[in-house]
Design an enzyme around this catalytic site. Structure first.
Site, PDB file in Angstrom:
ATOM      1  N   HIS A 101      26.487  19.171 -20.852  1.00 50.09           N
ATOM      2  CA  HIS A 101      26.950  18.810 -19.438  1.00 50.09           C
ATOM      3  C   HIS A 101      25.863  19.169 -18.640  1.00 50.09           C
ATOM      4  O   HIS A 101      25.849  20.481 -18.209  1.00 50.09           O
ATOM      5  CB  HIS A 101      28.513  19.140 -19.136  1.00 50.09           C
ATOM      6  N   THR A 102      24.969  18.563 -18.249  1.00 50.31           N
ATOM      7  CA  THR A 102      23.671  19.041 -17.590  1.00 50.31           C
ATOM      8  C   THR A 102      24.109  19.515 -16.195  1.00 50.31           C
ATOM      9  O   THR A 102      23.368  20.131 -15.374  1.00 50.31           O
ATOM     10  CB  THR A 102      22.482  18.082 -17.772  1.00 50.31           C
ATOM     11  N   CYS A 103      25.007  18.618 -15.566  1.00 48.98           N
ATOM     12  CA  CYS A 103      25.378  18.850 -14.353  1.00 48.98           C
ATOM     13  C   CYS A 103      26.243  20.251 -13.993  1.00 48.98           C
ATOM     14  O   CYS A 103      25.996  20.727 -13.154  1.00 48.98           O
ATOM     15  CB  CYS A 103      26.481  18.009 -13.630  1.00 48.98           C
ATOM     16  N   PHE A 104      26.616  20.796 -15.122  1.00 44.87           N
ATOM     17  CA  PHE A 104      27.327  22.172 -15.078  1.00 44.87           C
ATOM     18  C   PHE A 104      26.634  23.258 -15.794  1.00 44.87           C
ATOM     19  O   PHE A 104      27.338  24.357 -15.981  1.00 44.87           O
ATOM     20  CB  PHE A 104      28.695  21.778 -15.231  1.00 44.87           C
ATOM     21  N   GLY A 148      23.055  16.886 -12.758  1.00 49.91           N
ATOM     22  CA  GLY A 148      22.284  16.422 -13.652  1.00 49.91           C
ATOM     23  C   GLY A 148      21.435  15.199 -13.665  1.00 49.91           C
ATOM     24  O   GLY A 148      20.251  15.172 -14.288  1.00 49.91           O
TER      25      GLY A 148
END
Length: 949
Positions: free
Chosen positions: A915-918, A642
């Site tokens: 949670h932008t990473c996921f 993210g």
């Protein structure tokens, strides 16, 4: 046992030999030579071998049907033993072929059976099943053994045993050509048989004629030949003799000698004949066509693999005619006949494939869509009806793989049928060797990464080389390239296995099939997944090398190899210095990092990022191929994807800003272009290319609005006049009007010279002569095309050559070992960089998963989607930015975005988080829709920065 009537039934066209032209030797004394009576002497060794093979196959055929007559026979392949199952004539013909190749046991006692040669003795590739053209006479018990080697179904004036080719025939005589085993089909003959069938309601003559022609490739290749007038015969014969001499002197067995075997296939006549055939009810001939096409395919395959008797030209003609057959409307064609044709086509040489592609592209344009749709139906039907597993992958399914190989020929034919521009290539980018200099010294400690030595770009396709065509030169294909995508197949492929097959295939001479070598059939989403896997493998490989460096205490390599030597001892000093430098490297400073780590300040993101990237590119460019990890100074966010997304977004927003001066903006097309008068150095443009390459390498989508010509140039094709349409439509239309103007007063109307004017970013006018003394040369009818070409070349190539060359070099520093150019067309590269343009949030809703107690039926979830569907496009982009870190739609659409909505506690005043990473949205269970909408809009409108939850 099968009765005589059953056996006779096998001879009809609708049942004519299921697997091969069952060859039955003639009993006629006057026809001792076997096969097509072309005047060849019976002492020809190939014909003698064919005759022996045919006789053996016929013995197997009768042995399976009628047995040997010995009641005590113990041969399981003999009907007299009682062990063989009852077979239909078609099944027996197919089984006879298999027994012949297995060299199965053959009874000594021959069955007391009259060989069925009333219709034909076949010269095909070890052909086995004959079509009977005299069923009535045989059924009545009359002995026709002595007069059946050359009879015609519909030609009353049979020729002598030695047939004539179309070179020797007048237009009227050609229609009645008769071969020793049947008659060729002509347009007029098809008309006559169809009319007779419609009048009498009896399909037997039609079926018999189709069987005689289609089951025998040597006959089919002579069907629908161009007609030669008597006045042209002399010229044709001279050309024929010249070609024959050239062919005899050539060592290439596939040499294309168009006039040796005849005047060529008249595709238009063939198409008209089959169009007329559709007037006959398809049930009259559909099953017969399935049988004869299957037989044709097997005969061609035997010839291509074993006997190699037919010329390349004749084989290609057979395929062209076979694929002009009208839609039969039955599943058997897709399940039996078409797979057999695909299987036979795989044995075509590259030259034969090229000839087939040219014929399809030049003479069968109207049939391309029908052929493509038929092959696509075959692949789709096979994929959805087969349960694949890890032990039986789709790559192991020959039906699918053979159809894909045939589709490749059609793919190139589609290019040839479209609009192809001249070959204009960008100069190749030459990069210095990026292998680790310490590799030689540490090779005994660990092997070099295989990904370093593997060049991802595939070798040039031999078929493309033979056709001299390049995908980048195709301005407009006859059919859109998107019609070659097969979505069911793309969704079925296990891309990790396919990528492994591709790597194995490149190193082990093609032992395994990989769809990545046939990228035209894969959707961009599937290909991007393959590229993602390949990039991840390379990242892990670089990480492994870095860890090995750390284990042995190795230092990163220096940017220069400095040697201090004495002139009098230059050899000794040089060798010692080299060893010392390597020793220092082994025991030296800190090991290299396993990641490409960038630490930047939000307020100075461009300066920080470009400085760090420039240092890495200078010291060790190979580090650019490590996994990117970004850290914003003063923020707690841990980059699992993210943070990198936001980093790229911020860099792109600033670097493409018009105030930065590196790019110009066109308001009409909403695109950016290189500033030809930029004050920035080449190094700055190189770094922008590195950023674009890193985005693709790390699977991150950018908000970049380049015109399509930029991606074409990145792939190696220079810009041309037609590319102006995407960049400056107004100028393109003006130049198009100039080209279309036909008046003699063009010079007075346009008053245009070869001097052009353009403006820089400050609004100053800049003049440029397209030719020397261009202001003195007026544009006229004679030179207007030259003017347009020079104008476009200057704007798209020459004026930005310095900037673009540096930009492309930076891009290549990251992607040089990638399969990007081999897998993707320029249009697909744009989609890979910018994402899809289809914001279908209904697809996102269908693909979204729920966690923490939420389900699709939860009231909060229902309210959430009701609010989302009512948002404007701009607010929808903000929602994507908030939940995923990017406001772009991934390749393949929002259905490929795996969003997770998780419950984040009961009703409260907190804002939603993500949670932008996921791609996880944390959504409290608000007690009302109004409150949910208020909190959601605040969250997506005022979010910036990262923290730890």
């Amino acid at each position: 046992m099968n009765s005589k009537s059953e056996t006779d039934e096998a001879s009809r066209g609708s049942e004519a030999s299921s697997s091969n032209n069952s060859a039955t030797p003639s009993n006629s004394k006057n026809h001792s030579s076997v096969g097509l009576c072309t005047g060849s002497g019976s002492n020809n060794p190939h014909i003698m071998k064919r005759a022996a093979a045919r006789q053996l196959i016929e013995r197997y055929f009768y042995q399976l049907l009628d047995g040997c007559g010995n009641p005590n026979c113990d041969n399981k392949y003999c009907a007299s033993s009682g062990e063989a199952r009852n077979l239909t004539p078609n099944e027996a013909a197919a089984e006879a072929i298999k027994l012949f190749y297995k060299e199965a046991k053959l009874c000594d006692t021959l069955p007391n059976k009259v060989p069925r040669t009333e219709a034909s003795t076949c010269e095909s590739s070890a052909s086995t099943t004959c079509t009977n053209s005299n069923i009535k006479d045989k059924a009545s018990g009359e002995n026709k053994e002595s007069d059946s080697a050359s009879c015609s179904v519909s030609a009353p004036n049979n020729k002598a045993d030695k047939p004539e080719t179309s070179h020797n025939l007048s237009q009227g005589e050609y229609e009645n050509v008769v071969y020793a085993n049947g008659s060729v089909l002509t347009e007029e003959r098809v008309y006559e048989i169809c009319d007779e069938c419609l009048q009498t309601k009896n399909p037997e003559p039609l079926v018999r004629a189709l069987g005689e022609a289609f089951t025998q490739p040597t006959i089919l290749s002579k069907c629908f030949q161009r007609k030669v007038n008597q006045s042209d015969i002399g010229n044709v014969e001279k050309k024929k003799l010249g070609k024959e001499s050239e062919a005899m002197c050539s060592s290439d067995p596939d040499k294309d000698v168009d006039s040796v075997t005849g005047p060529g296939l008249d595709v238009a006549s063939c198409q008209r004949a089959f169009q007329y055939l559709t007037k006959v009810p398809s049930e009259y001939y559909s099953s017969a066509f399935v049988v004869v096409l299957t037989t044709l395919a097997e005969n061609i395959e035997i010839d291509l693999r074993i006997t190699k008797k037919m010329s390349m030209e004749d084989v290609v003609y057979c395929f062209v005619i076979a694929f002009e057959v009208p839609d039969l409307g039955c599943n058997d064609y897709l399940e039996i006949a078409l797979p057999a044709l695909c299987h036979a086509a795989q044995h075509l040489s590259v030259k034969a494939q090229a000839k087939l592609a040219r014929l399809w592209g030049q003479h069968c344009k109207e049939s391309l869509r029908h052929i493509l749709e038929t092959i696509q139906q075959l692949i789709t039907l096979r994929v959805i009806s087969t349960n694949y597993s890890r032990h039986f992958q789709v790559q192991d399914d020959e039906t699918v793989t053979m159809a894909t190989k045939l589709m490749k020929i059609l793919y190139y034919a589609n290019m040839l049928a479209g609009v192809i521009e001249p070959n204009l290539r960008e100069e190749p980018i030459v990069l210095t060797n990026q292998l680790d200099p310490l590799g030689d010294a540490l090779d005994h400690l660990y092997p070099l990464s295989s990904m370093k030595t593997f060049k991802g770009t595939q070798p040039e396709d031999p078929l493309a080389t033979e056709l001299d065509v390049n995908l980048l030169d195709v301005r407009k294909p006859y059919l859109p390239f998107e019609e070659f995508y097969n979505e069911p197949l793309s969704d079925t492929i296990e891309m990790d296995i396919d990528l492994a097959n591709c790597k194995t295939d490149l190193s082990n001479a093609g032992k395994k099939f990989s769809f990545l070598k046939y990228p035209f059939i894969l959707t961009p989403a599937t290909k991007s997944l393959g590229l993602y896997y390949e990039n991840r493998i390379r990242m892990y490989s670089e990480r492994r090398v870095s860890l090995l460096h750390a284990v042995v205490g190795a230092a990163p390599p220096m940017p220069f190899l400095r040697l201090k030597v004495r002139r009098s001892h230059i050899i000794d000093d040089a060798l010692v210095e080299r060893r010392v430098s390597l020793l220092h490297a082994v025991v030296g400073a800190a090991p290299p990092m396993p990641f490409l780590r960038l630490k930047v300040r939000r307020s100075h993101i461009i300066d920080d990022a470009l400085v760090e990237l420039e240092m890495i590119a200078m010291e060790r460019a190979l580090d650019l191929k490590k996994q990117l990890v970004v850290e914003f100074e003063g923020e707690q966010g841990v980059d699992e994807g993210g943070v990198s997304k936001e980093f790229f977004q911020l860099v792109v927003e600033q670097i493409f800003n018009a105030d930065y001066g590196m790019f110009t903006h066109r308001t009409d097309s909403q695109t950016v272009w290189f500033n030809p008068t930029s004050f920035e150095t080449e190094a700055q443009f190189t770094l922008i290319g590195i950023v674009l390459g890193l985005a693709i390498y790390n699977n991150i989508i950018l908000a970049v609005n380049f015109p399509m010509v930029v991606y074409r140039k990145l792939m190696g094709r220079k810009g041309s006049f037609e590319d102006l349409a995407d960049w400056n439509l107004t100028l393109y239309n003006g130049l198009k009007d100039l080209l279309n103007y036909t008046g003699s007063d063009l010079e007075e109307v346009y008053y245009q010279t070869f001097r052009i004017c353009y403006t820089d970013v400050f609004g100053n006018n800049i003049f440029h002569d397209l030719k020397e003394n261009g202001d003195d040369i007026f544009v006229t009818q004679e030179n207007k095309q030259e003017f347009v070409d020079l104008y476009a070349d200057f704007l798209l190539n020459a004026s930005v050559e310095t900037q673009f060359k540096a930009f492309r070099r930076g891009f290549a520093m990251v992607t040089d070992e990638s399969q990007l150019g081999a897998l993707f067309r320029p249009e697909e590269v744009e989609m890979l960089v910018c994402g899809s343009k289809n914001f279908d949030f209904n697809e996102l809703e269908k693909s979204t998963e729920y966690d923490g107690g939420y389900t699709a039926e939860s009231q909060t979830i229902k309210d959430f989607w009701s609010i989302v569907h009512g948002l404007s496009l701009e607010d929808k982009r903000k929602l994507l930015q908030f939940t995923t870190g990017s406001d772009r739609v991934p390749v393949g659409g929002l259905s490929h975005l795996k969003l997770v909505i998780a419950r984040n506690g009961p009703d409260c005043d907190r804002l939603p988080a993500a949670h932008t990473c996921f791609n996880v949205l944390l959504l409290p269970e608000y007690d009302s829709k109004e409150k949910l909408q208020d909190r959601l809009m605040k969250a997506i409108s005022y979010s910036k920065g990262f923290g730890l939850l």
